[in-house]
Write an enzyme that holds these catalytic residues in place. Structure first.
Site, PDB file in Angstrom:
ATOM      1  CE1 TYR A 182      -3.365  -2.852   0.070  1.00 36.47           C
ATOM      2  CE2 TYR A 182      -4.191  -2.427   3.206  1.00 36.47           C
ATOM      3  CZ  TYR A 182      -3.437  -3.361   1.730  1.00 36.47           C
ATOM      4  OH  TYR A 182      -4.617  -4.058   1.860  1.00 36.47           O
ATOM      5  CB  SER A 213     -13.535  -4.674   0.112  1.00 34.69           C
ATOM      6  OG  SER A 213     -11.905  -4.322  -0.572  1.00 34.69           O
ATOM      7  N   GLY A 256     -16.933   0.874  -0.893  1.00 35.48           N
ATOM      8  CA  GLY A 256     -17.529   2.198  -1.264  1.00 35.48           C
ATOM      9  C   GLY A 256     -18.580   2.125  -1.415  1.00 35.48           C
ATOM     10  N   GLY A 284     -23.422   3.674  -1.383  1.00 33.07           N
ATOM     11  CA  GLY A 284     -24.154   4.535  -2.182  1.00 33.07           C
ATOM     12  C   GLY A 284     -23.760   6.360  -2.721  1.00 33.07           C
TER      13      GLY A 284
HETATM   14  N1  NAP Z   1      -5.972  -8.712   2.027  1.00 33.11           N
HETATM   15  C1  NAP Z   1      -6.666  -8.192   0.747  1.00 33.11           C
HETATM   16  O1  NAP Z   1      -6.416  -8.310  -0.218  1.00 33.11           O
HETATM   17  C2  NAP Z   1      -6.954  -6.438   0.689  1.00 33.11           C
HETATM   18  C3  NAP Z   1      -7.713  -5.986  -0.664  1.00 33.11           C
HETATM   19  C4  NAP Z   1      -7.679  -4.747  -0.098  1.00 33.11           C
HETATM   20  C5  NAP Z   1      -8.571  -3.731   0.836  1.00 33.11           C
HETATM   21  N2  NAP Z   1      -7.557  -4.997   1.811  1.00 33.11           N
HETATM   22  C6  NAP Z   1      -7.825  -4.013   3.232  1.00 33.11           C
HETATM   23  O2  NAP Z   1      -8.902  -3.989   3.860  1.00 33.11           O
HETATM   24  C7  NAP Z   1      -9.073  -2.447   4.039  1.00 33.11           C
HETATM   25  C8  NAP Z   1     -10.763  -2.012   4.179  1.00 33.11           C
HETATM   26  O3  NAP Z   1     -11.288  -2.430   2.457  1.00 33.11           O
HETATM   27  P1  NAP Z   1     -11.249  -1.090   0.770  1.00 33.11           P
HETATM   28  O4  NAP Z   1     -10.530  -0.464   1.376  1.00 33.11           O
HETATM   29  O5  NAP Z   1     -11.132  -1.780   0.217  1.00 33.11           O
HETATM   30  O6  NAP Z   1     -12.863  -1.076   0.778  1.00 33.11           O
HETATM   31  P2  NAP Z   1     -13.862  -0.682   2.305  1.00 33.11           P
HETATM   32  O7  NAP Z   1     -14.293  -1.012   3.490  1.00 33.11           O
HETATM   33  O8  NAP Z   1     -15.182  -1.744   1.547  1.00 33.11           O
HETATM   34  O9  NAP Z   1     -14.670   0.942   1.420  1.00 33.11           O
HETATM   35  C9  NAP Z   1     -13.517   1.624   1.679  1.00 33.11           C
HETATM   36  C10 NAP Z   1     -14.261   2.954   1.168  1.00 33.11           C
HETATM   37  O10 NAP Z   1     -15.201   3.581   1.607  1.00 33.11           O
HETATM   38  C11 NAP Z   1     -15.511   4.568   2.164  1.00 33.11           C
HETATM   39  N3  NAP Z   1     -16.369   4.926   3.735  1.00 33.11           N
HETATM   40  C12 NAP Z   1     -16.068   4.190   4.289  1.00 33.11           C
HETATM   41  N4  NAP Z   1     -16.629   4.389   5.486  1.00 33.11           N
HETATM   42  C13 NAP Z   1     -17.961   4.560   5.260  1.00 33.11           C
HETATM   43  C14 NAP Z   1     -18.885   5.690   5.609  1.00 33.11           C
HETATM   44  N5  NAP Z   1     -19.003   5.738   6.808  1.00 33.11           N
HETATM   45  N6  NAP Z   1     -19.822   6.342   4.610  1.00 33.11           N
HETATM   46  C15 NAP Z   1     -19.633   6.538   3.339  1.00 33.11           C
HETATM   47  N7  NAP Z   1     -18.321   6.016   2.135  1.00 33.11           N
HETATM   48  C16 NAP Z   1     -17.501   5.057   3.674  1.00 33.11           C
HETATM   49  C17 NAP Z   1     -14.320   5.539   1.962  1.00 33.11           C
HETATM   50  O11 NAP Z   1     -13.791   6.656   1.442  1.00 33.11           O
HETATM   51  P3  NAP Z   1     -13.429   7.432   3.152  1.00 33.11           P
HETATM   52  O12 NAP Z   1     -12.203   6.929   3.156  1.00 33.11           O
HETATM   53  O13 NAP Z   1     -12.791   8.542   1.856  1.00 33.11           O
HETATM   54  O14 NAP Z   1     -13.758   7.037   4.374  1.00 33.11           O
HETATM   55  C18 NAP Z   1     -13.431   4.623   1.046  1.00 33.11           C
HETATM   56  O15 NAP Z   1     -13.942   4.403  -0.187  1.00 33.11           O
HETATM   57  C19 NAP Z   1      -9.044  -1.621   3.114  1.00 33.11           C
HETATM   58  O16 NAP Z   1      -7.898  -0.673   3.118  1.00 33.11           O
HETATM   59  C20 NAP Z   1      -7.393  -2.751   3.286  1.00 33.11           C
HETATM   60  O17 NAP Z   1      -6.572  -2.218   4.917  1.00 33.11           O
HETATM   61  C21 NAP Z   1      -7.556  -6.264   1.751  1.00 33.11           C
END
Ligand code: NAP
Length: 328
Positions: A64, A212, A217, A221
């Protein structure tokens, strides 16, 4: 500052012999890369607020920001070393010299060097939870897990984790060295792991860490192809592609309608659903929603104590089948 009305997260045990950890972690990836503009001051404040509210698992990876995310987290982790459980990952060959190289490397020599680099960037003596980010058949599982177990024996790592592996790989790895956590994509929109990975994790005492959980995200919505800024990696993800926009908007609208009916947000509905799904499937579940903002962090943490009525979970059940485009 905590207020007396604030609820602290309940706790879930990490693996079979790990400590109790906050039932929701914080995904830190977006603080450095992939999801558009970053704001270090607000991200740092979000980390502090998370800890106040009972979040203890903080998730990063060496890839990252090509090391930048680990380096960014270093001062926070060091300041709160006893309270924070820092999880990082190895497995992608990406370096500053080769940012487009996403080839997977599980060789013992690679992961040993990767662990040393992560320790240095994080500024700690030991990585609490060390994941293999992706698995490749090019290296026998025994070799990689054996080398990861050696890191535990050497005191460089406390607990081992895997990411996005099959149930068979999880079982095989666990037979070599206990696996404390499995990180896989799991949300209302992405449910493939429920069939055999979740039961295997339950059987082995492995904690599931859904990544995720908000569909990157989409489920909230508030993240659609049109609103994603230049450089946001989601613009290239099939699920966010314009040809799927209309169909996926319709699914998102159903989530929004259900959330509105309960007086909660779509993000809260999605996270509450994961906690309930964990209870239903007997899984220890610690989702790691990613956010860079305190307001959203507070909203997300509050979701862990929301109980959804049966008619709402029944309505959400078929939605994963209606979502168009692969998750990545
Ligand atoms: N092992 C793997 O292969 C893998 C792959 C992907 C991710 N990950 C890990 O999993 C974590 C989470 O996954 P992700 O970041 O991909 O996706 P996620 O948690 O499903 O979604 C994150 C997105 O949602 C937004 N968000 C968060 N809370 C919100 C809310 N209450 N209302 C509206 N929007 C909101 C965030 O924007 P803002 O930041 O602007 O709030 C960001 O754009 C990552 O940070 C990473 O550490 C691991």
């Amino acid at each position: 500052m905590m207020t007396s009305k604030e609820k602290i997260l309940h706790r879930v045990q990490l693996g079979s012999d790990g400590p109790p950890i906050g039932a929701q972690g914080l995904g830190c990836m977006g603080m450095s890369e992939f999801y558009g503009t970053t704001d270090e001051a607000e991200s740092r404040a979000t980390l502090e607020r998370a800890l106040e509210l009972g979040v203890t698992l903080f998730d990063t990876a060496d890839m990252y920001g090509i090391g930048a995310n680990e380096a960014f987290l270093a001062s926070f982790v060091r300041t709160h070393r006893e309270a924070v459980l820092i999880a990082t990952k190895f497995g992608y060959a990406r370096t500053p010299q080769s940012p487009e190289d996403w080839s997977i490397d599980n060789r013992p020599e690679f992961l040993r060097a990767a662990a040393d680099r992560s320790l240095k960037r994080l500024g700690v003596d030991v990585i609490d939870l060390y994941y293999m980010h992706r698995r490749t058949d090019a290296v026998p599982l025994e070799e990689s897990i054996g080398a990861m177990a050696d890191l535990v024996a050497a005191g460089k790592v406390r607990w081992l984790g895997l990411s996005a592996v099959t149930a068979a790989e999880l079982r095989a790895a666990h037979a070599i060295h206990p696996i404390a956590a499995l990180q896989s994509e799991w949300s209302v929109f992405t449910r493939e792991i429920e069939e055999d990975v979740v039961p295997a994790a339950f059987e082995l005492g492995v904690t599931l860490v859904p990544y995720s959980p908000l569909g990157r995200g989409m489920l909230t919505g508030q993240a659609f192809a049109q609103s994603l800024t230049e450089g946001d990696a989601r613009r290239n993800f099939p699920r966010f592609a314009s040809q799927h926009h209309q169909a996926n908007m319709q699914v998102v609208a159903k989530v929004e309608e259900a959330a509105r009916g309960l007086g909660i947000t779509s993000a809260q509905l999605a996270l509450a659903w994961l906690h309930m799904q964990g209870r239903k499937l007997n899984a220890k579940v610690v989702p790691i929603p990613g956010t860079r903002r305190r307001s959203r962090l507070e909203e997300n943490v509050a979701a862990a104590s929301i109980i959804l009525p049966d008619d709402v979970t029944a309505m959400l059940d078929p939605l994963a089948g209606a979502v168009q485009g692969a998750a990545v």
